[in-house]
Design a protein around this motif. Structure first.
Motif, short mmCIF file in Angstrom:
data_model
loop_
_atom_site.label_atom_id
_atom_site.label_comp_id
_atom_site.label_asym_id
_atom_site.label_seq_id
_atom_site.Cartn_x
_atom_site.Cartn_y
_atom_site.Cartn_z
N PHE A 85 8.19 8.15 1.49
CA PHE A 85 7.57 7.60 0.18
C PHE A 85 7.35 8.49 -0.93
CE2 PHE A 85 3.03 6.59 -1.90
CZ PHE A 85 3.17 4.64 -1.39
N ILE A 126 11.04 4.28 -3.65
CA ILE A 126 10.39 3.43 -2.54
C ILE A 126 8.77 2.99 -3.04
CG2 ILE A 126 9.85 3.74 0.19
CD1 ILE A 126 12.36 3.79 -0.36
N GLU A 133 6.52 1.01 -0.84
CA GLU A 133 5.76 0.64 0.46
C GLU A 133 6.45 1.64 1.83
OE1 GLU A 133 3.28 -2.58 1.00
OE2 GLU A 133 4.93 -3.12 -0.75
N GLU A 184 1.09 -0.44 11.00
CA GLU A 184 0.31 -1.29 10.34
C GLU A 184 1.28 -2.25 9.87
OE1 GLU A 184 -0.49 3.72 7.53
OE2 GLU A 184 0.95 3.15 7.59
N ILE A 186 0.41 -5.56 11.19
CA ILE A 186 -1.34 -5.77 10.65
C ILE A 186 -0.88 -6.68 8.82
CG2 ILE A 186 -3.62 -5.65 10.13
CD1 ILE A 186 -3.65 -4.00 12.42
N LYS A 187 -0.34 -5.42 8.56
CA LYS A 187 -0.12 -5.89 6.80
C LYS A 187 0.97 -6.71 7.32
CE LYS A 187 -3.86 -3.43 5.99
NZ LYS A 187 -4.70 -3.72 5.43
N ARG A 199 8.44 -7.06 -1.68
CA ARG A 199 7.91 -7.39 -1.65
C ARG A 199 7.89 -8.63 -2.98
NH1 ARG A 199 3.01 -6.94 0.69
NH2 ARG A 199 3.00 -5.23 1.55
N TYR A 200 9.17 -7.65 -3.80
CA TYR A 200 9.03 -8.26 -5.21
C TYR A 200 9.40 -9.43 -5.37
CZ TYR A 200 6.09 -4.67 -7.66
OH TYR A 200 6.15 -3.76 -8.17
N PHE A 234 -7.32 1.42 5.04
CA PHE A 234 -5.90 0.56 4.96
C PHE A 234 -5.88 0.09 6.33
CE2 PHE A 234 -1.55 0.20 5.35
CZ PHE A 234 -0.80 -0.74 4.60
N ALA A 235 -6.62 0.53 7.27
CA ALA A 235 -6.46 -0.54 8.80
C ALA A 235 -7.04 -2.24 8.43
CB ALA A 235 -7.57 -0.20 9.54
N ARG A 236 -8.19 -2.37 7.32
CA ARG A 236 -9.04 -3.24 7.04
C ARG A 236 -8.16 -4.20 6.25
NH1 ARG A 236 -14.76 -2.92 8.30
NH2 ARG A 236 -15.66 -4.69 7.31
N GLU A 237 -8.78 -5.19 6.77
CA GLU A 237 -7.90 -6.62 6.84
C GLU A 237 -8.41 -6.49 5.29
OE1 GLU A 237 -9.06 -9.97 9.58
OE2 GLU A 237 -8.11 -11.30 7.55
N GLY A 238 -7.41 -6.93 4.54
CA GLY A 238 -7.96 -7.25 3.08
C GLY A 238 -7.45 -6.08 2.03
N ILE A 239 -7.35 -4.76 2.37
CA ILE A 239 -6.89 -3.33 1.86
C ILE A 239 -5.12 -3.77 2.29
CG2 ILE A 239 -6.84 -1.26 1.35
CD1 ILE A 239 -9.51 -2.73 1.04
N THR A 240 -4.65 -3.84 0.96
CA THR A 240 -3.47 -3.68 0.65
C THR A 240 -2.50 -2.50 0.86
OG1 THR A 240 -3.05 -4.33 -1.39
CG2 THR A 240 -2.78 -6.02 0.41
N LEU A 279 -3.73 4.22 -1.85
CA LEU A 279 -2.36 5.97 -2.24
C LEU A 279 -3.54 7.07 -3.15
CD1 LEU A 279 -1.18 3.19 -4.09
CD2 LEU A 279 0.76 4.97 -3.90
N GLU A 294 0.02 10.42 -4.88
CA GLU A 294 0.50 9.52 -4.47
C GLU A 294 0.14 8.45 -6.43
OE1 GLU A 294 0.89 8.95 0.10
OE2 GLU A 294 -0.32 7.95 -0.84
N LYS A 330 3.46 6.67 -8.56
CA LYS A 330 3.70 5.42 -7.76
C LYS A 330 3.07 4.08 -8.83
CE LYS A 330 6.57 6.59 -4.50
NZ LYS A 330 7.42 6.20 -4.11
N ARG A 388 -1.70 -5.50 -7.18
CA ARG A 388 -0.62 -5.63 -7.11
C ARG A 388 -0.03 -6.93 -7.25
NH1 ARG A 388 3.62 -1.58 -7.49
NH2 ARG A 388 2.42 -0.95 -6.12
#
Lengths: 408, 408
Positions: free
Chosen positions: A311, A316, A318, A324, A327-328, A371-372, B311-317, B320, B324, B328, B371
């Motif tokens: 990372f 890079i 993600e 992860e 789920i993601k 992603r892009y 990050f484990a939460r649904e909707g969080i993508t 960082l 980072e 990034k 994003r």
């Protein structure tokens, strides 16, 4: 008539439906082609129907997204997370080139069961074999433009396909291979041989040309002409893409590649492998370089260290653990790596310099996988109902395209 | 004439230039408006010039990206990483409402120094104060449509602005506030009062309406008319956006919000704070809810645990770390949180239910910051040179817009 496939319900309209997956069609291709007057029929669809952006499945690859489109669900459910995966039991790299790798049924067979005349036409033979199973047995038609000359009633649901279409087999590495798919669909619709069509092209042209290239403007003009034939044959047309497409070069025109296996082995030794799930037998146009790779580790204890090391690398974007990514990215746990690595808009990830033949890339690299290239267009020839409008105002997906097409 | 600003070189052409930042203009707005025949001048620009996608700065907020556009560099350099930040020294939430927070000069002052007649017109007064410094002292014009009635020669470089424009001050919470910006720019260009214009609108309409709404189609028709006036006045016009815009609601039309501070305090206690850097005095249209927040921790040792929990939460993508995010997301280390948290296409992140007044949101929430609002259109009235074409085939940015406009 209502059919239920993978817990989603589709109400089949009386009129014919043609869903088009225009491989690698980043939205810019349509915007530029429309601006230059090359796609009057698509422009009219956007005017009288609907045009918007939908989110594809990741990795933004062809098989993954075609699988999602014909099943209506994410890769977590259908299991096709790339062209290749590392079989956790055998340790072998396995090419997912048959329907046995898919973990759920398709809309195509369910609709054929409901009595509709289904036709599934692809450019690449591989997609026919991965997704076309069961359709011919139910009275449908399935063939690829790549091997249209091999189509037989018993195996493809059609004899004399080239005569019916009125054209000989096209070259697979060409724009013609894609035009042929839509023209074949149009011929079948015009002749009443099919009334529920899934037409899936190849991205050879998009890998080669950006939106303004004269070659691709001509290509899109011919695509538009075929779309017009489908519309004139009475079809509700819904067009989407499996993934977008971006240039992946530095300012000198050389591909921006991170060779992930080489990079990691230098630092962590040889007990790890990188799988490029974009790899397939048709690599001339992208050298098996895309914007997502899988990293498999023999020693799981180094995973966090490897992830952080990767990372930190420029380009890079993600790095997700297997858990992860499930789920993601909605992926299947046993078909992905210990780490899933994505790269930026103008960067690709590969295995090692030896593994990729960059000499096949003339005129620079254009590719996808990350992603892009996730967001793609959806254009429908009819306006949305209020319910579909609400759906479109959330997070509509490219694999909702049959839902949209059936319910407008 | 050549000027160098923040290590980038701009060759000023003899002809007038008008750069437009259409606030919140996701590409879909243009596609739909063009399809419906509402933007004939923009459609002609796309046909005769160039239309493509450029990548904005993150967070995909207004101040951040306007700062990038007028400086030509990323937030890592200019330091404006949101509307608010938590001052590490005082522990106070600081609103970045003045030029003292910006860490480099602007293209506008450099071009004014080179003798060009610069005009910087914004919808919101806040942008004038944050980015307009030094221009009037160099003979330029700077005002906002929000406070056009306060414009004076000494402080704004112009007297009788409303008479020159021919219209009274518009209401800030309106489409008129944005139309006025472009019409004011057109009036100055037509009258030869300015030949280097930066025109920056407000996204009030985009927060309220999706691309097909009659209200926004009418809005875009009026925008197009003003663009036409700029073109007719001889300007090279380059249009981009600060960020995109997405609906952020569930299927019932209720906002999909994750209250990050509430969530984290339940689990980790009160020794942490969440900053919503989208917050500003103009929150009626989005309730200070966007798709990026900063998390500040008193105890740095819990950072990894907090990051994984989020990050484990649904909707969080994406989650960082500060380090980072500096690399990034190109952010300034001292203007961000210990963690930077991004949410999905249809999800916003907030602080706590008490902090956000959802009652101001009529007709659902549309917002930005993450994003999925990073990619925005760029449309230029002239074709790209071969050099710009190569640039466009890499990873062009919205803050390259002056570069494109100067060099076509």
């Amino acid at each position: 008539m209502n059919v239920i496939v993978n817990h989603r319900s589709y109400t089949l309209p009386a009129t014919p439906i043609a869903v088009i997956c225009l491989d690698g069609c980043a939205d810019e291709y349509l915007s530029v082609a429309i601006a230059r007057g090359k796609m009057p029929r698509l422009a009219a669809m956007a005017r009288d129907g609907w045009r918007g952006m939908v989110r594809g499945a990741l990795p933004s690859f062809t098989n993954v997204n075609n699988s999602s489109i014909v099943t209506g669900v994410s890769p977590a459910i259908h299991g096709i997370c790339g062209n290749f995966f590392l079989d956790p039991e055998s340790g072998e790299e396995v090419m997912m080139n048959g329907p046995q790798f898919r973990r759920c049924g398709t809309i195509l067979t369910a609709v054929a069961d409901a009595g509709r005349k289904v036709a599934f036409i692809t450019a690449k033979e591989k997609l026919r074999t991965v997704l076309g199973d069961g359709v011919v047995e139910r009275g449908g038609i399935v063939f690829s433009s790549e091997k249209v000359d091999e189509a037989k009633l018993a195996t493809h649901g059609i004899d004399n396909a080239m005569e019916i279409i009125g054209k000989p087999r096209p070259e697979i590495y060409s724009g013609d291979a894609s035009i042929y798919v839509l023209e074949a669909g149009a011929a079948l619709a015009e002749q009443g041989r099919a009334d529920f069509l899934y037409l899936s092209t190849t991205d050879f042209m998009q890998h080669k040309f950006g939106p303004e290239a004269p070659e691709i403007l001509d290509f899109h003009a011919r695509i538009d002409n075929a779309i017009g034939r489908l519309l004139d044959a009475g079809c509700t047309v819904a067009l989407t893409a499996d993934h977008g497409m971006n240039a992946k070069n530095d300012t000198s025109g050389n591909p921006k590649v991170i060779f992930v296996e080489t990079l990691l082995r230098e630092k962590f030794g040889d007990s790890l492998r990188v799988i490029c799930p974009i790899t397939d037998p048709y690599v001339v146009h992208h050298g098996a370089l895309g914007s997502l790779v899988m990293v498999h580790l023999e020693d799981p204890s180094i995973r966090t260290e490897v992830a952080e090391y990767l990372f930190a690398r420029e380009g890079i974007t993600e790095v997700l653990t297997r858990e992860e990514a499930v789920i993601k990215l909605e992926l299947a746990s046993d078909r992905i790596g210990d780490l899933v690595v994505l790269s930026g808009r103008d960067v690709v990830v590969g295995k090692s310099p030896e593994h990729h033949d960059l000499s096949v890339l003339t005129g620079g690299l254009r590719s996808h996988g990350g992603r892009y290239e996730e967001m793609v267009p959806l254009v429908i020839s009819k306006p949305l109902t209020p319910e579909l409008q609400r759906h479109a105002e959330g997070d509509p997906r490219n694999f909702d395209v049959f839902h949209f097409a059936c319910h407008v």
